[in-house]
Scaffold this motif. Sequence first.
Motif, PDB file in Angstrom:
ATOM      1  N   GLU A 134       0.834  -1.208   0.000  1.00 45.62           N
ATOM      2  CA  GLU A 134       0.000   0.000   0.000  1.00 45.62           C
ATOM      3  C   GLU A 134       0.865   1.252   0.000  1.00 45.62           C
ATOM      4  O   GLU A 134       0.631   2.190  -0.781  1.00 45.62           O
ATOM      5  N   VAL A 135       1.864   1.266   0.864  1.00 46.44           N
ATOM      6  CA  VAL A 135       2.692   2.471   0.957  1.00 46.44           C
ATOM      7  C   VAL A 135       3.500   2.667  -0.323  1.00 46.44           C
ATOM      8  O   VAL A 135       3.714   3.799  -0.760  1.00 46.44           O
TER       9      VAL A 135
ATOM     10  N   VAL B 212       4.483   6.043  -5.172  1.00 49.12           N
ATOM     11  CA  VAL B 212       4.439   6.192  -6.635  1.00 49.12           C
ATOM     12  C   VAL B 212       3.447   7.274  -7.029  1.00 49.12           C
ATOM     13  O   VAL B 212       3.703   8.092  -7.923  1.00 49.12           O
ATOM     14  N   MET B 213       2.309   7.308  -6.346  1.00 53.09           N
ATOM     15  CA  MET B 213       1.312   8.340  -6.620  1.00 53.09           C
ATOM     16  C   MET B 213       1.895   9.733  -6.355  1.00 53.09           C
ATOM     17  O   MET B 213       1.728  10.662  -7.162  1.00 53.09           O
ATOM     18  N   ALA B 214       2.584   9.877  -5.235  1.00 54.46           N
ATOM     19  CA  ALA B 214       3.182  11.169  -4.893  1.00 54.46           C
ATOM     20  C   ALA B 214       4.245  11.581  -5.902  1.00 54.46           C
ATOM     21  O   ALA B 214       4.404  12.768  -6.195  1.00 54.46           O
ATOM     22  N   GLU B 215       4.954  10.619  -6.439  1.00 53.67           N
ATOM     23  CA  GLU B 215       5.999  10.931  -7.411  1.00 53.67           C
ATOM     24  C   GLU B 215       5.416  11.336  -8.760  1.00 53.67           C
ATOM     25  O   GLU B 215       5.864  12.306  -9.374  1.00 53.67           O
TER      26      GLU B 215
ATOM     27  N   ALA C 218      -6.263  11.973   1.605  1.00 50.72           N
ATOM     28  CA  ALA C 218      -7.607  11.815   1.057  1.00 50.72           C
ATOM     29  C   ALA C 218      -7.629  10.757  -0.044  1.00 50.72           C
ATOM     30  O   ALA C 218      -8.563   9.941  -0.116  1.00 50.72           O
ATOM     31  N   ARG C 219      -6.597  10.756  -0.884  1.00 50.46           N
ATOM     32  CA  ARG C 219      -6.525   9.760  -1.958  1.00 50.46           C
ATOM     33  C   ARG C 219      -6.329   8.367  -1.386  1.00 50.46           C
ATOM     34  O   ARG C 219      -6.773   7.381  -1.982  1.00 50.46           O
ATOM     35  N   SER C 220      -5.660   8.265  -0.245  1.00 50.14           N
ATOM     36  CA  SER C 220      -5.380   6.956   0.355  1.00 50.14           C
ATOM     37  C   SER C 220      -6.545   6.416   1.167  1.00 50.14           C
ATOM     38  O   SER C 220      -6.592   5.226   1.487  1.00 50.14           O
TER      39      SER C 220
ATOM     40  N   VAL D  17       8.444  13.234   1.649  1.00 55.64           N
ATOM     41  CA  VAL D  17       8.383  12.491   0.387  1.00 55.64           C
ATOM     42  C   VAL D  17       7.830  13.365  -0.728  1.00 55.64           C
ATOM     43  O   VAL D  17       8.410  13.456  -1.821  1.00 55.64           O
ATOM     44  N   ILE D  18       6.731  14.031  -0.462  1.00 51.85           N
ATOM     45  CA  ILE D  18       6.124  14.891  -1.484  1.00 51.85           C
ATOM     46  C   ILE D  18       7.071  16.019  -1.875  1.00 51.85           C
ATOM     47  O   ILE D  18       7.294  16.294  -3.061  1.00 51.85           O
ATOM     48  N   ARG D  19       7.650  16.666  -0.884  1.00 49.10           N
ATOM     49  CA  ARG D  19       8.545  17.791  -1.170  1.00 49.10           C
ATOM     50  C   ARG D  19       9.789  17.343  -1.925  1.00 49.10           C
ATOM     51  O   ARG D  19      10.262  18.044  -2.830  1.00 49.10           O
TER      52      ARG D  19
END
Length: 275
Positions: free
Chosen positions: A173-174, A179-182, A195-197, A219-221
């Motif tokens: 899951e993580v 991958v989504m954040a990237e 929210a997406r998770s 991670v996002i930054r």
Amino acid sequence: MAAMMSGPPTGGLVKTRLRGWVDPYAGLAAFDFARHPPTPALAPYVDHFWVVTWTDLDEPYEQRIVSHPTVNMTITHDFHQIAGVIKGGFSYTMRGSGRVLGTRFAPGGFRPFLGGPVHQLTGRFTEIGELYGTAGATLVEHVLTAPDAPAAIAHVEEFLLGLGPERDPLAEEVASLVVMAENDVTMTRVDALAARSGRSVRSLQRLFREYVGIGPKWVIRRFRLHEAAERIYQGLDLATLAAELGYTDQAHLTRDFTAVVGMPPAAYARLGPAR
């Protein structure tokens, strides 16, 4: 890629293979980089193996990296370590001739091989022999004496499979969330990823700390900084780029970029393929 590239990469090469390298165009003129998929049994845990080789360098070459939210196991004659998530940038200097074999684990993918929360490795380089004892030391010896990269990779795969990893739905899951954040450049806030998770922000933070080793905000930054490095090469206006990547202003992006990459955006733009 089996042969060294003499010119700058084209198309999506930097994005797909070299994201996080500082000045990848110069790097590919100094050494050869190859990426290998893992055997299917290791695919839930290992993103890929990477191999850097260089031959008869006239002068030492330093490659700086803006790290990813992943654990890497790296074996070369200079060191044989497991690196947790490195918050800042780091570099490696190549001299003469040599080879580095790296195992890049999927986000969360190293936890089955650690047996504990991944955050205990964050910011640390741990000797393979320290973590795995005699078996780890033997692995290092086999990799360093392997005649070629495929043989070295085979030793690593045998070692990892011998540890008997078990698939973990939370790790998978993580990995999908990272991958989504990237891949989604519009993802600039933790609450949006939560929210997406389908999780609360606090639950997402706990999950990332346990499995990735660092929080979702970092991670996002970090991915947005990777994006900035690529797009600065394209000459995009910094104020526009800062707004698109979720920074409050251009100055904030410049401070973050300089701290991690080691130079301000304007200087980095001059390293682009048109130089």
